[in-house]
Design a protein around this motif. Structure first.
Motif, mmCIF file in Angstrom:
data_model
loop_
_atom_site.group_PDB
_atom_site.id
_atom_site.type_symbol
_atom_site.label_atom_id
_atom_site.label_comp_id
_atom_site.label_asym_id
_atom_site.label_seq_id
_atom_site.Cartn_x
_atom_site.Cartn_y
_atom_site.Cartn_z
ATOM 1 N N ILE A 66 0.845 -1.195 0.000
ATOM 2 C CA ILE A 66 0.000 0.000 0.000
ATOM 3 C C ILE A 66 0.882 1.248 0.000
ATOM 4 C CG2 ILE A 66 -1.688 1.323 1.348
ATOM 5 C CD1 ILE A 66 -2.856 -1.144 -0.025
ATOM 6 N N ASN A 67 1.976 1.185 0.731
ATOM 7 C CA ASN A 67 2.903 2.321 0.783
ATOM 8 C C ASN A 67 3.500 2.611 -0.594
ATOM 9 O OD1 ASN A 67 4.217 4.342 2.423
ATOM 10 N ND2 ASN A 67 6.101 3.203 2.031
ATOM 11 N N ILE A 69 2.137 2.034 -3.527
ATOM 12 C CA ILE A 69 1.079 2.640 -4.338
ATOM 13 C C ILE A 69 0.868 4.093 -3.925
ATOM 14 C CG2 ILE A 69 -1.394 2.562 -4.888
ATOM 15 C CD1 ILE A 69 -1.139 -0.532 -4.568
ATOM 16 N N TYR A 70 0.830 4.335 -2.623
ATOM 17 C CA TYR A 70 0.633 5.697 -2.119
ATOM 18 C C TYR A 70 1.745 6.630 -2.594
ATOM 19 C CZ TYR A 70 0.628 9.638 1.075
ATOM 20 O OH TYR A 70 0.652 10.903 1.587
ATOM 21 N N LEU A 71 3.002 6.215 -2.420
ATOM 22 C CA LEU A 71 4.130 7.073 -2.797
ATOM 23 C C LEU A 71 4.178 7.322 -4.306
ATOM 24 C CD1 LEU A 71 6.913 5.642 -0.465
ATOM 25 C CD2 LEU A 71 5.746 7.850 -0.261
ATOM 26 N N ASP A 73 1.639 7.164 -6.488
ATOM 27 C CA ASP A 73 0.514 8.013 -6.885
ATOM 28 C C ASP A 73 0.714 9.460 -6.435
ATOM 29 O OD1 ASP A 73 -0.731 5.973 -8.209
ATOM 30 O OD2 ASP A 73 -2.183 5.552 -6.628
ATOM 31 N N LYS A 74 1.273 9.643 -5.253
ATOM 32 C CA LYS A 74 1.536 10.993 -4.754
ATOM 33 C C LYS A 74 2.524 11.714 -5.674
ATOM 34 C CE LYS A 74 3.298 13.411 -0.714
ATOM 35 N NZ LYS A 74 3.958 13.270 0.576
ATOM 36 N N ASP A 77 0.808 12.534 -9.035
ATOM 37 C CA ASP A 77 -0.134 13.649 -8.902
ATOM 38 C C ASP A 77 0.599 14.984 -8.828
ATOM 39 O OD1 ASP A 77 -2.308 11.978 -8.986
ATOM 40 O OD2 ASP A 77 -2.659 11.988 -6.819
#
Length: 84
Positions: A66-67, A69-71, A73-74, A77
């Motif tokens: 999950i980390n 994917i989060y990093l 995507d951040k 963006d």
């Protein structure tokens, strides 16, 4: 009682749908990275990862956290917002 250590799921043992998801996600990450005009080295540094790990992510050959994917995507963006 001694517990056996669970093995991590291997890529080759993964469900075909999961493999397809990882491959498609990796392709999108690569496309966005190139659209942002970042090298794999720059993106790896931005997400605090090594180049080989990011390469495996982009090629759909590694299971993501999950980390991760989060990093990713951040970063995407932020980069795409600058290009608007």
């Amino acid at each position: 009682m001694i517990r056996k250590k669970q093995k991590k799921p291997r890529y080759k043992d993964m469900d075909p749908a999961a493999k397809k998801f990882l491959t498609n996600y990796g392709k999108r990450i690569r496309q966005k990275r190139k659209k942002c005009k970042k090298t794999i080295t720059q993106m790896a540094a931005a997400i605090n990862s090594d180049i080989s790990r990011l390469s495996r992510i982009e090629n759909g050959k590694i299971n993501l956290t999950i980390n991760d994917i989060y990093l990713l995507d951040k970063q995407m963006d932020e980069c795409l917002q600058k290009n608007i």
